[in-house]
Design an enzyme around this catalytic site. Structure first.
Site, mmCIF file in Angstrom:
data_model
loop_
_atom_site.group_PDB
_atom_site.id
_atom_site.type_symbol
_atom_site.label_atom_id
_atom_site.label_comp_id
_atom_site.label_asym_id
_atom_site.label_seq_id
_atom_site.Cartn_x
_atom_site.Cartn_y
_atom_site.Cartn_z
ATOM 1 N N GLU A 160 7.347 -25.682 51.292
ATOM 2 C CA GLU A 160 7.420 -25.031 52.357
ATOM 3 C C GLU A 160 6.272 -24.220 52.843
ATOM 4 O OE1 GLU A 160 11.154 -22.832 52.662
ATOM 5 O OE2 GLU A 160 12.230 -24.458 51.504
ATOM 6 N N GLU A 172 13.921 -22.506 45.471
ATOM 7 C CA GLU A 172 13.845 -21.119 45.454
ATOM 8 C C GLU A 172 14.864 -20.357 44.618
ATOM 9 O OE1 GLU A 172 13.667 -19.721 49.571
ATOM 10 O OE2 GLU A 172 11.924 -20.889 49.879
#
Ligand SMILES: CCOCCOc1ccc(-c2cn(C[C@@H]3NC[C@@H](O)[C@H]3O)nn2)cc1
Length: 449
Positions: A353, A166
């Site tokens: 995720e 991320e």
């Protein structure tokens, strides 16, 4: 009633990250990370929580791997704590830290579980932050040194590597919005950091290729979707900017070798200039083997002058929300995955995720988290819809295997399919654990939400 079925060769897994589950924060030579510092800064983390103990996976990993084995996952995504390997970020290696990850990975392999290793999941060595952290280009060199060490040390054991988790959170959430460590609020700084992160990613991939490491490598951006409230061009453009902040900003440089001009122009209108050095984009655009995608939520949005960074506003469409307050928007999962495929072709994608925050507690040894099962059903159905539309999905790893330290929310927000009592560290399989286990066994589920 509808059977949602997946390819037999699809990989199924679960994910965690070092600072969120390990604990053992000061054991066996581990150096401090920016999250040890940030969580000790008053007001930064709810209830003053920190990762000193977390889920104590550092000591309880064999118990956790038993849970994974029973769950039936193919792959387990974890991250390595950089300061456990290089307590000062570079230079001297901390052998006990290396030994821990060998024990951990060996136990995964003994149980037939493929390790998927994230090199950087936000716990930057504090020693590097003291020299400017990701704002300092020397941190790129330190990341390459760390990457090369890990590739060589775990060659043959770890065959699935993720450079960064991320990068949007590491750059903009942490250095413009300021919610995560180190907590700066400076758009130029955050934009510089986003670029340095991507250079670090690319040079890590180059090192992986040069060392001829057996396996595959990628990175894991987080994405969202913003659906225009109307077909007015101003609404469409506002949503394109919001989505571009996550998608094109972090993917164009890798897949096209350049930053998206519409975003560069927008940032320039905010006084931000790009600081790109010769060779940076060649480094960033090293071919990768897969793209990790993290998706949780999206929304409907529209143009609103002088609102936020992109002259946009989200609308409250009265969507159900999870306990962390994020709208439940499985349509956005389908939309962003098909959008990425339209932009970059059928890049192999692992969902690295996806999951929901629901804070159900254990009662008499059971956790009734039907809402999480419903969230997973809706998002897996959207995923299958994207696959039927040509998106090249190779695997799905739910976030998270177990409740853990959810950054600025501390232990108050639970994403696990296994409940953790943070007073006793007792693990309790939730109803969603059993549902996920059955789904993996079958390779399908009945859409019965
Ligand atoms: C535009 C304004 O935005 C304000 C808040 O913006 C965000 C965005 C995204 C997040 C976020 C949190 N998570 C879960 C973690 N992923 C990695 C793993 O460690 C999980 O714990 N994913 N995304 C938080 C806040």
């Amino acid at each position: 009633m509808a059977i949602i079925e997946f390819p037999k060769d699809m990989k199924w897994g679960a994910a965690t990250a070092s600072y969120q589950v390990e604990g053992g924060a000061f054991e066996d030579g581990r150096g401090a990370s920016i999250w040890d510092t940030f969580s000790r800064t008053p007001g930064k983390v709810l209830n003053g929580d920190n990762g000193d103990v977390a889920c104590d996976t550092y000591h309880r990993y064999e118990e956790d791997i038993k849970l994974m084995k029973e769950l039936g996952i193919d792959s387990y995504r974890f991250s390595v704590a950089w300061p456990r390997i290089f307590p000062n970020g570079r230079g001297e290696v901390n052998q006990p830290g290396v030994d821990f990850y060998h024990r951990f990975v060996d136990t995964l392999l003994e149980n037939g579980i493929e390790p998927m290793c994230t090199l950087y999941h936000w716990d930057l060595p504090q020693a590097l932050q003291d020299e400017g952290g990701w704002a300092n280009r020397s941190t790129i060199d330190a990341f390459v040194e760390y990457s090369e060490f890990m590739f060589k040390e775990f060659q043959g054991k770890i065959k699935n590597w993720i450079t960064l988790n991320e990068p949007w959170c590491v750059s903009f959430l942490s250095n413009f919005i300021g919610e995560h460590a180190p907590g700066n609020k400076d758009l130029q700084l955050a934009t510089d950091i986003s670029h340095h992160l991507m250079v670090a990613h690319g040079r890590s991939v180059k090192a992986f290729r040069t060392l001829k490491i057996d396996g595959q490598i990628g990175y894991a951006p987080n994405v969202t979707w913003k659906e225009p409230f109307s077909n007015k061009q101003e609404d469409i453009d506002a949503c394109k900017r919001e989505v571009g902040w996550f998608v094109e900003w972090f993917m164009d440089p890798v897949f096209k070798g350049s930053y998206p001009q519409f975003m560069v122009d927008w940032f320039e209108s905010k006084g931000v200039k790009m600081n790109i050095q010769d060779g940076d984009l060649q480094d960033i655009s090293q071919p990768i083997d897969f793209l990790g995608i993290n998706y949780y939520t999206g929304n409907v949005a529209r143009y609103k002058e002088n609102s936020g960074l992109f002259d946009s506003e989200d609308l409250d469409m009265n969507y159900e929300r999870t306990d962390i307050g994020w709208p439940i928007y499985p349509e956005g999962f389908y939309k962003v995955l098909t959008y990425i495929t339209e932009l970059y072709g059928q890049v192999p994608i692992y969902i690295t995720e996806n999951g929901a925050c629901y804070n159900d507690e254990a009662e008499n040894g059971r956790v009734k988290d039907q809402r999480r099962i419903t969230y997973l059903q809706l998002h897996l159905a959207a995923l299958k819809r994207s696959m039927d539309s040509g998106v090249n999905i190779k695997g799905y790893l739910t976030w998270s295997l177990m409740d853990n330290f959810e950054w600025a929310f501390g232990y108050s927000m639970r994403f696990g399919i296994v409940h953790v009592d943070f007073r006793t560290l007792v693990r309790t399989k939730k109803d969603s654990y059993y549902w996920y286990k059955q789904t993996l066994e079958n390779g399908w589920f009945d859409l019965t939400y």
